[in-house]
Design a protein around this motif. Structure first.
Motif, mmCIF file in Angstrom:
data_model
loop_
_atom_site.group_PDB
_atom_site.id
_atom_site.type_symbol
_atom_site.label_atom_id
_atom_site.label_comp_id
_atom_site.label_asym_id
_atom_site.label_seq_id
_atom_site.Cartn_x
_atom_site.Cartn_y
_atom_site.Cartn_z
ATOM 1 N N ILE A 186 1.279 114.458 98.729
ATOM 2 C CA ILE A 186 1.307 114.095 100.140
ATOM 3 C C ILE A 186 0.569 112.766 100.304
ATOM 4 C CG2 ILE A 186 -0.877 115.170 100.873
ATOM 5 C CD1 ILE A 186 0.723 116.331 103.281
ATOM 6 N N THR A 187 0.945 111.999 101.315
ATOM 7 C CA THR A 187 0.287 110.734 101.618
ATOM 8 C C THR A 187 -0.778 110.958 102.680
ATOM 9 O OG1 THR A 187 2.275 109.454 101.074
ATOM 10 C CG2 THR A 187 0.620 108.378 102.448
ATOM 11 N N VAL A 188 -1.956 110.427 102.438
ATOM 12 C CA VAL A 188 -3.079 110.582 103.362
ATOM 13 C C VAL A 188 -3.514 109.206 103.841
ATOM 14 C CG1 VAL A 188 -5.372 111.550 103.703
ATOM 15 C CG2 VAL A 188 -3.818 112.608 102.036
ATOM 16 N N ASP A 189 -3.592 109.018 105.141
ATOM 17 C CA ASP A 189 -4.008 107.739 105.711
ATOM 18 C C ASP A 189 -5.530 107.645 105.710
ATOM 19 O OD1 ASP A 189 -4.100 105.297 106.923
ATOM 20 O OD2 ASP A 189 -3.603 106.025 108.925
ATOM 21 N N ALA A 190 -6.065 107.558 104.511
ATOM 22 C CA ALA A 190 -7.507 107.422 104.309
ATOM 23 C C ALA A 190 -7.707 106.971 102.870
ATOM 24 C CB ALA A 190 -8.232 108.744 104.562
ATOM 25 N N SER A 191 -8.892 106.507 102.554
ATOM 26 C CA SER A 191 -9.166 106.038 101.199
ATOM 27 C C SER A 191 -9.429 107.222 100.270
ATOM 28 C CB SER A 191 -10.384 105.111 101.201
ATOM 29 O OG SER A 191 -11.555 105.862 101.511
ATOM 30 N N PRO A 192 -9.285 107.037 98.953
ATOM 31 C CA PRO A 192 -9.615 108.110 98.014
ATOM 32 C C PRO A 192 -11.046 108.620 98.176
ATOM 33 C CG PRO A 192 -8.372 106.404 96.885
ATOM 34 C CD PRO A 192 -8.680 105.867 98.254
ATOM 35 N N GLU A 193 -11.957 107.715 98.511
ATOM 36 C CA GLU A 193 -13.353 108.119 98.693
ATOM 37 C C GLU A 193 -13.536 109.065 99.880
ATOM 38 O OE1 GLU A 193 -13.167 104.390 96.399
ATOM 39 O OE2 GLU A 193 -12.281 105.041 98.301
ATOM 40 N N VAL A 194 -12.637 108.995 100.840
ATOM 41 C CA VAL A 194 -12.684 109.900 101.986
ATOM 42 C C VAL A 194 -12.017 111.235 101.650
ATOM 43 C CG1 VAL A 194 -11.841 110.272 104.341
ATOM 44 C CG2 VAL A 194 -12.826 108.070 103.706
ATOM 45 N N VAL A 195 -10.958 111.202 100.860
ATOM 46 C CA VAL A 195 -10.203 112.411 100.534
ATOM 47 C C VAL A 195 -10.921 113.268 99.501
ATOM 48 C CG1 VAL A 195 -7.999 113.318 99.699
ATOM 49 C CG2 VAL A 195 -8.041 111.208 101.055
#
Length: 241
Positions: free
Chosen positions: A88-97
């Motif tokens: 899935i695509t997440v509109d946030a940076s990897p550091e946030v996810v």
């Protein structure tokens, strides 16, 4: 525990519903015809799942490249072991996810899926809890008490690999050129071939999809919201990495 009872009741309900349909067909068409029609319906449903629904859900949200690519943890099992890749695509940076992934599990942050089924019915935590960020190699990500994959490798802000002797699970976050994150889940299983294994797979395969797609979509929503909050607190509102 409540999770076991809930799963048991769901399976029992499916069995009762199937028997009720068969009983209705027999009452309507007679014993012989009703059984034949019931078998044809079961064959049609099974065939549709095996040929259409199953292949689709085992790569839900993933691109062709993501399905084909090697992932951390793949080498733990034989190269041709069956695998499932969902993304899935997440509109946030990897550091946030990534912090959301660190606190997944029964008795921890929860599974971010259907809370009335998993985590013993308790709601998943919708915030980053510092006390749950210490996941380490050797820890078990519990699905039920004493049951779940053991962490084999953690690379901060990139991936978590867990599993046992016959399976592996990789959760990976990766920044795209568009500045968003792809969250990819790769399961591999090398279970022994037996009647019991096939029965378990028939029961678990659709359920695993329903639970995991919900987990990915919920983490997507929470991380996006959390990332937006962080950006709003940053001078100028620029995206943080």
């Amino acid at each position: 525990m409540r999770t076991k009872r809930t799963i048991g009741l769901i399976v029992l309900g499916c069995i009762i519903a199937s028997l009720a349909v068969l009983a209705g067909l027999i009452a309507w068409l007679g014993a012989a015809t009703g059984i034949v029609v019931g078998l044809l319906i079961a064959s049609g449903v099974t065939g549709t799942y095996l040929l259409v629904v199953g292949p689709w859900q085992r790569r839900w949200g993933a691109t062709d490249e993501e399905v084909r690519r090697a992932m951390p943890g793949d080498a733990l099992l034989r190269p041709d072991a069956p695998s499932t890749t969902r993304a899935i695509t997440v509109d946030a940076s990897p550091e946030v996810v990534f912090p959301w992934l660190l606190q997944i599990g029964y008795g921890r942050g929860g599974w971010y899926s259907y809370d009335w089924i998993d985590n013993d019915g308790r709601p998943s935590i919708e915030r980053i809890d510092p006390a749950l960020q210490g996941l380490a190699v050797g820890d078990r990500i519990e699905m039920l008490p004493g049951f779940g994959p053991v962490v084999r490798e953690i690379v901060p802000n990139h991936h978590i690999v867990s599993g046992g002797k016959t399976d592996s699970w990789c959760l990976l976050v990766e920044l795209t050129p568009e500045g968003v994150t792809r969250l990819i889940s790769r399961w591999k299983q090398d279970w022994p071939k037996s009647a019991g294994t096939y029965v378990w797979m028939a029961l678990a395969d659709p359920g695993a999809f329903l639970m995991e797609q919900k987990m990915l979509r919920r983490i997507q929503k929470l991380a996006k919201r959390h990332g937006a909050t962080r950006r709003s607190l940053t001078p100028g509102g620029e995206r943080t990495r």
